[in-house]
Enzyme design. Structure first.
Site, short mmCIF file in Angstrom:
data_model
loop_
_atom_site.label_atom_id
_atom_site.label_comp_id
_atom_site.label_asym_id
_atom_site.label_seq_id
_atom_site.Cartn_x
_atom_site.Cartn_y
_atom_site.Cartn_z
N CYS A 163 -12.92 5.07 29.74
CA CYS A 163 -11.99 4.06 29.21
C CYS A 163 -10.83 3.85 30.18
O CYS A 163 -10.13 4.80 30.54
CB CYS A 163 -11.47 4.50 27.84
SG CYS A 163 -10.08 3.50 27.27
N CYS A 169 -7.33 5.12 28.61
CA CYS A 169 -7.04 6.51 28.25
C CYS A 169 -6.15 7.16 29.32
O CYS A 169 -6.22 6.81 30.51
CB CYS A 169 -8.34 7.31 28.09
SG CYS A 169 -9.09 7.16 26.45
N HIS A 189 -7.89 7.57 22.03
CA HIS A 189 -8.87 6.50 22.18
C HIS A 189 -9.39 5.99 20.84
O HIS A 189 -9.75 4.82 20.70
CB HIS A 189 -10.04 7.03 23.02
CG HIS A 189 -11.09 6.01 23.36
ND1 HIS A 189 -10.88 5.03 24.29
CD2 HIS A 189 -12.34 5.81 22.87
CE1 HIS A 189 -11.96 4.28 24.38
NE2 HIS A 189 -12.87 4.72 23.53
N ASN A 246 -5.61 -8.24 20.07
CA ASN A 246 -6.96 -8.59 19.63
C ASN A 246 -7.65 -7.31 19.26
O ASN A 246 -7.75 -6.41 20.09
CB ASN A 246 -7.75 -9.25 20.76
CG ASN A 246 -7.37 -10.69 20.94
OD1 ASN A 246 -7.00 -11.35 19.99
ND2 ASN A 246 -7.45 -11.16 22.18
N SER A 253 -12.86 -6.03 24.16
CA SER A 253 -13.88 -5.27 24.85
C SER A 253 -13.66 -3.76 24.76
O SER A 253 -14.52 -2.99 25.12
CB SER A 253 -13.94 -5.70 26.31
OG SER A 253 -12.63 -5.70 26.85
N HIS A 311 -9.93 1.27 22.44
CA HIS A 311 -8.66 1.98 22.62
C HIS A 311 -7.52 1.11 22.08
O HIS A 311 -7.40 -0.05 22.45
CB HIS A 311 -8.43 2.30 24.10
CG HIS A 311 -7.34 3.30 24.32
ND1 HIS A 311 -7.56 4.56 24.81
CD2 HIS A 311 -6.01 3.24 24.04
CE1 HIS A 311 -6.41 5.23 24.85
NE2 HIS A 311 -5.46 4.45 24.39
N HIS A 355 -4.63 -1.07 21.71
CA HIS A 355 -3.75 -1.69 22.70
C HIS A 355 -3.48 -3.14 22.33
O HIS A 355 -4.22 -3.76 21.58
CB HIS A 355 -4.36 -1.61 24.11
CG HIS A 355 -5.55 -2.52 24.29
ND1 HIS A 355 -6.79 -2.27 23.73
CD2 HIS A 355 -5.70 -3.69 24.97
CE1 HIS A 355 -7.63 -3.23 24.06
NE2 HIS A 355 -7.00 -4.11 24.80
N GLN A 357 -1.34 -6.94 24.01
CA GLN A 357 -1.01 -7.63 25.25
C GLN A 357 0.31 -8.40 25.09
O GLN A 357 0.73 -8.70 23.98
CB GLN A 357 -2.11 -8.62 25.62
CG GLN A 357 -3.45 -7.97 25.89
CD GLN A 357 -4.45 -8.97 26.46
OE1 GLN A 357 -4.20 -9.59 27.50
NE2 GLN A 357 -5.55 -9.14 25.78
#
Ligand SMILES: [Zn+2]
Ligand SMILES: [Zn+2]
Lengths: 382, 382
Positions: free
Chosen positions: A53, A56, A121, A179, A187, A190, A192, A194
């Site tokens: 990943c 990570c 993760h 997202n 995709s 993990h 996260h 933006q």
């Protein structure tokens, strides 16, 4: 029959004063059989750390850097940014024809960041304890504050450990979003989000600001302040509520389980939140994401976005803004059946079947304390 | 570097004068790796007749009727209509609070039809010969013409064999559209489209009419007439062209391979087309749908919609309209990789990577005469 009950039964349009647009509601249509495509429910059994990943701690990213061993959140510049800080200028060419009218373009510069919400993760916002959501809110706030003009009372130099490299240029708007899930094109599981910051105010916030500004001029009050107060007295569309924030299915929601989280005080941007309000926001985010997972007992996909004041520009724009979050989830009636925005909705007008009141009632009745995820594809080889 | 080449390289916004909105273009971003969800390509080996299909000739539909043995097209009222002809009226309740401002609703009545494009279960518009697309255009035209006010010069009583039962009420707008493929939420491969006609003009056509009306007032010419003429001289965004219609990737396209088919003459609605123009439209539809299938050698999914003049209302609205079709396909780079409109696009502004010029060039270079569909899941047991 009361008016509320009439709208439970008849096709009608509802007005979205924030966008100045209408949507079509067809409540009688919920009995329609489903024969379309099914989504694959998300996989479970993810490890706490995944060596492949790129988010990570300690791992190498595709383009260049190694992630530090971060304990809470971690920010880096997106390796595949949609906008760049440096690029050639564009000047619309002079032309004898109607190009200047019908083929208009303008250059956009900016900077895109990725924020890891947690070093683990296998967690989502629904799993992360409320006290660990607060650092995420503080990171969003630090990013926003560090991109304000230095003359702003809310300007802040970001803490060194955040790793934020502030651009040399002053950008106008910062869009924070997340997202989540393959159904939203994401995709990597993990946790996260933006952040894209750009010259110019993008279309959606620009539209909302315009409408909030006009409302304020006409009615002398904030559109979303009036709205959140009204919804709290009406109760029907409220999903979760504390002293500082309300989560609700907006009157004009397009997606079946779309929600908004609105600050109860008229706050224009994240740096204006008190410590207590930050905790109030963390609590509501935790409750809403847990309810979402519990709705279809799955890892619930969504897009989330924070709307707040522009970084720079017209002070009247800033004053018209009222901090709020949008959650847009695609699922309709199970972990595998999604709503499609197609056909009539693309060509004519967004349309929904279940009413926002019905959606709010379902979400309200679900647990916001614990997460149940029965409908996962168990995938030990993943 | 010419201006055109600059826009191939830098992030920029493009203006859509038809909607009055902007989109973000990031041409440098096409190199991004893909790790997200994949679509299942559509199944092949469909039979000409499927006894379980509710659209095939002679079969019984879920709610009631048996389909006739129709030779070309067949129209029936949707068994699960989103709008109904008869329903209770809705009157916004009087209130002492701000409900009338922030919780606005209006009743919508209307009628929804389904149109079978062909008796053959296993054909798509790309397979149907051009001369058999003409009857589909004539059916759309007859539906529209029969829903006009009787005082309109284009009003027509529909031919009995079409089976159209004209509503007693005069509706305002008719939206003709097609959803094709599971990726567009379409549950049945039998070639068919839909028609929803309603009181009131829906959001999208209403926005377009507003902008076309303002353009006409300001510039004394039609927006789409000026636009199609300009694009024909520019050539770069043209996909297919004959004497009567142009297919092009619009300057402001959001979806990677979005196209518009625009009438070259300033025609307001379908009944104004000459016989020759109907054939010209059939030819362009055939070419565009074949090129789409050939792009990724698959059964290409899309939503298609026809925009034309309202049935009734302000004559200036009607005069501002210019007949055109929108094709919105979700695929991005193969039969299984789609574009998602999520995150930044939902919260801030639609965004695309490949430019409309690059998309048009790829479509232009594909065959519009024959169909290649290598990337189908062969599924003999289906
Ligand atoms: Zn907003
Ligand atoms: Zn249009």
């Amino acid at each position: 029959m009361s008016d509320r009950e009439v709208l439970d039964d008849i096709s009608h349009r509802r007005y979205n004063p924030l966008r100045g647009s209408w949507i079509l509601v067809s409540p009688h249509r919920t009995k329609r059989p489903w024969q379309g495509q099914k989504e694959t429910p998300s996989k479970t059994s993810l490890p706490v750390f995944d060596s492949s990943c790129y988010l990570c701690p300690g791992n190498l990213r595709a383009v260049g850097d190694t992630n530090p061993a971060y304990p809470e959140t971690f920010v880096f510049v997106n390796d595949y940014s949609a906008v760049k800080e440096d690029q050639q200028d564009y000047v619309q060419p002079e032309s004898g024809d109607k190009s200047s009218l019908l083929l208009q373009a303008a250059g956009v510069r900016g900077k895109c960041y990725v924020i890891c919400f947690s070093p683990s993760h296998n967690l989502t916002l629904a799993d992360i304890p409320t006290e660990m959501i607060v650092p995420i809110i503080k990171t969003w706030t630090a990013l926003y504050a560090s991109h304000l003009p230095k003359s702003s009372p809310y300007y802040q130099v970001p803490a060194a450990e955040l790793g934020i490299t502030v651009p040399g240029d002053q950008y106008t708007y910062m869009q924070i979003f997340e997202n989540k899930g393959a159904a939203m094109g994401c995709s990597n599981p993990h946790p996260h989000g933006q952040v894209w910051t750009t010259t110019g105010i993008p279309e959606e916030p620009s539209l909302e600001i315009q409408n909030m500004k006009e409302y304020k001029r006409k009615h002398g009050a904030g559109l979303l302040k009036d709205y959140v107060d009204l919804e709290i007295t009406k109760e029907k569309r409220i999903v979760a509520l504390n002293d500082h924030f309300a989560a609700l299915c907006p009157w004009w929601a397009i997606w079946p389980f779309e929600t908004m989280i609105i600050c109860r005080r008229e706050v224009h941007s994240l740096p204006e939140l008190t410590e207590e309000e930050q905790i109030g926001l963390a609590k509501v985010i935790s409750i809403v994401t847990k309810k979402y997972d519990n709705l279809f007992e799955t890892n619930f996909p969504y897009s989330m976005g924070i709307h707040q004041a522009p970084l720079d520009g017209d002070p009247e724009d800033r004053k018209a803004c009222h901090l709020h979050l949008h959650f847009v989830p695609p699922l309709l009636r199970s972990a595998t059946v999604r709503k499609f925005l197609v056909g009539y909705e693309l060509m004519a007008e967004p349309q929904r079947d279940i009413t926002p009141e019905q959606a709010a009632e379902r979400l309200r009745n679900l647990s916001g304390d614990e997460v149940y995820r029965g409908n996962l594809v168990c995938c030990p080889e993943a």
